[in-house]
Scaffold this motif. Structure first.
Motif, PDB file in Angstrom:
ATOM      1  N   ILE A  16       1.050  -1.194  -0.324  1.00  0.00           N
ATOM      2  CA  ILE A  16      -0.066   0.248   0.097  1.00  0.00           C
ATOM      3  C   ILE A  16       0.909   1.063   0.043  1.00  0.00           C
ATOM      4  O   ILE A  16       0.265   2.007  -0.732  1.00  0.00           O
ATOM      5  CB  ILE A  16      -0.929  -0.394   0.847  1.00  0.00           C
ATOM      6  N   THR A  17       2.056   1.409   1.022  1.00  0.00           N
ATOM      7  CA  THR A  17       2.922   2.539   0.895  1.00  0.00           C
ATOM      8  C   THR A  17       3.366   2.437  -0.544  1.00  0.00           C
ATOM      9  O   THR A  17       3.627   3.917  -1.534  1.00  0.00           O
ATOM     10  CB  THR A  17       4.194   2.363   2.197  1.00  0.00           C
ATOM     11  N   GLN A  18       4.343   1.247  -1.270  1.00  0.00           N
ATOM     12  CA  GLN A  18       4.177   2.372  -2.565  1.00  0.00           C
ATOM     13  C   GLN A  18       3.021   2.490  -3.539  1.00  0.00           C
ATOM     14  O   GLN A  18       3.211   3.401  -4.023  1.00  0.00           O
ATOM     15  CB  GLN A  18       4.613   0.716  -3.294  1.00  0.00           C
ATOM     16  N   LYS A  19       1.952   1.810  -3.688  1.00  0.00           N
ATOM     17  CA  LYS A  19       0.945   3.217  -4.597  1.00  0.00           C
ATOM     18  C   LYS A  19       0.742   4.293  -3.785  1.00  0.00           C
ATOM     19  O   LYS A  19       1.062   4.739  -4.545  1.00  0.00           O
ATOM     20  CB  LYS A  19      -0.162   1.525  -3.939  1.00  0.00           C
ATOM     21  N   GLU A  39       9.641  11.280  -7.246  1.00  0.00           N
ATOM     22  CA  GLU A  39      11.081  11.636  -6.658  1.00  0.00           C
ATOM     23  C   GLU A  39      10.933  10.588  -5.817  1.00  0.00           C
ATOM     24  O   GLU A  39      11.060   9.954  -4.782  1.00  0.00           O
ATOM     25  CB  GLU A  39      10.923  12.282  -4.599  1.00  0.00           C
ATOM     26  N   ALA A  40      10.216   8.964  -6.604  1.00  0.00           N
ATOM     27  CA  ALA A  40      11.324   7.637  -6.902  1.00  0.00           C
ATOM     28  C   ALA A  40      12.025   7.117  -5.925  1.00  0.00           C
ATOM     29  O   ALA A  40      11.967   6.439  -4.944  1.00  0.00           O
ATOM     30  CB  ALA A  40      10.554   6.983  -7.884  1.00  0.00           C
ATOM     31  N   ASN A  99       9.654  -2.245  -9.524  1.00  0.00           N
ATOM     32  CA  ASN A  99       8.348  -2.545  -8.710  1.00  0.00           C
ATOM     33  C   ASN A  99       8.135  -1.794  -8.251  1.00  0.00           C
ATOM     34  O   ASN A  99       6.599  -1.466  -8.144  1.00  0.00           O
ATOM     35  CB  ASN A  99       8.851  -3.802  -7.351  1.00  0.00           C
ATOM     36  N   LEU A 100       8.155  -0.769  -7.524  1.00  0.00           N
ATOM     37  CA  LEU A 100       7.869   0.733  -6.994  1.00  0.00           C
ATOM     38  C   LEU A 100       7.234   1.367  -8.837  1.00  0.00           C
ATOM     39  O   LEU A 100       5.723   1.583  -8.343  1.00  0.00           O
ATOM     40  CB  LEU A 100       8.791   1.607  -6.757  1.00  0.00           C
ATOM     41  N   TYR A 101       7.400   1.157  -9.567  1.00  0.00           N
ATOM     42  CA  TYR A 101       6.992   1.292 -10.643  1.00  0.00           C
ATOM     43  C   TYR A 101       5.707   1.191 -11.017  1.00  0.00           C
ATOM     44  O   TYR A 101       4.437   1.687 -12.092  1.00  0.00           O
ATOM     45  CB  TYR A 101       8.119   1.568 -11.955  1.00  0.00           C
TER      46      TYR A 101
END
Length: 293
Positions: free
Chosen positions: A165-168, A178-179, A236-238
């Motif tokens: 959820i934090t990633q999303k 700012e990833a 994965n963040l992207y």
């Protein structure tokens, strides 16, 4: 299609990390402090490895700073809860609960970001939960469930689910650009916490025992895992921002589990029971359904 190719590459690289972790675990005496030492070294390498991708012309926002620290805390809290649950109760059910935490971010997209959710997606997630259940190895279970174990197992579920959820949240915010700073802050935070825990747990050891950890093979392993962590976190963040949650999170978790079990069978000659084979079949069906639902 490009996103699916990126996801496949990320999963394959993650499996390589899991195999390396397995080699590391088999080569150690099972000291719990080893996990924190490895987390410190690998996450520090990962954080440093992402620095070239950061925009040094702009200082990260307070939002990114706080969310990054939270992500780092959740990462270590999840690892710590997993370790405590494994030491207090049944291994198979701990693995099941940890893997099943993917349902938290998977359904968060439909709940908080109004993403589409079909019957096929729900069936695929149910199949994947069946995969986790049947793939869990109960041979090593010599401890029964108890309240302390249940507490840490539930914490594992909550912390691990919250990571997705934090990633999303980061990728759907106004600070998505700012990833890299977000990940660097998170990884450095996790590294510092791991260092503190490791030093606390090894306080009584002689310096010679700590120096033994500077073995060139271990350093090489830490560097490899660190760069893998940097790569998979970045990708994965992207993907968490551009793919539907109900597809991305089950695929990245289920795909990694399937290929890790397969790697254990091929590389470490681990035998698959009928129960685990059924789990693999359910997992494969779930992955196919997620891709085409």
């Amino acid at each position: 299609m490009t996103n699916y190719i990126l996801l496949l590459i990320s999963i394959l690289v993650e499996v390589g990390k899991a195999v390396t972790y397995n080699i590391f675990s088999k080569g150690r005496k099972g000291n719990p402090a080893d996990l924190h030492m490895m987390n410190f070294a690998t996450m520090l390498v990962a954080g440093i490895g992402l620095l070239p991708f950061a925009d040094f012309s702009v200082f990260p926002s307070v939002f990114t700073l706080l969310l990054g620290v939270l992500f780092g805390i959740l990462t270590i809290a999840g690892a710590f809860s997993n370790m405590k649950a494994l030491s207090l109760g049944p291994v198979s059910y701990t693995q099941l609960i940890g893997c099943s935490s993917m349902i938290v971010p998977a359904f968060s997209g439909a709940i908080f970001w109004q993403e589409d959710l079909s019957v096929g997606h729900i069936i695929a997630v149910v199949l994947l939960l069946g995969c986790f259940f049947f793939s869990s190895d109960s041979k090593g279970d010599n401890k029964s469930a108890n309240m302390k174990w249940l507490l840490f197992a539930l914490l594992l579920f909550a912390f691990t689910g919250s990571i997705g959820i934090t990633q999303k949240v980061q990728q759907t915010s106004a600070y998505a650009a700012e990833a890299s700073w977000f990940l660097i802050i998170a990884l450095i935070t996790a590294s510092i916490i791991s260092l503190f825990i490791w030093l606390t747990q090894t306080k009584g050891e002689h310096k010679s025992e700590r120096k033994a950890l500077l073995d060139p093979k271990l350093i090489g392993m830490f560097l490899f895992i660190g760069f893998v962590i940097a790569f998979t976190n970045k990708v994965n963040l992207y993907l968490s921002g551009v793919m539907p949650s109900i597809i991305f999170f089950p695929l990245v978790n289920g795909g990694a589990l399937l290929l890790t079990v397969l790697a254990g069978f091929v590389i470490f000659k681990e035998k698959l029971s009928k129960k685990q084979s059924l789990g693999m079949a359910l997992g494969a069906a779930a992955v196919l359904l997620l891709c085409f639902a």
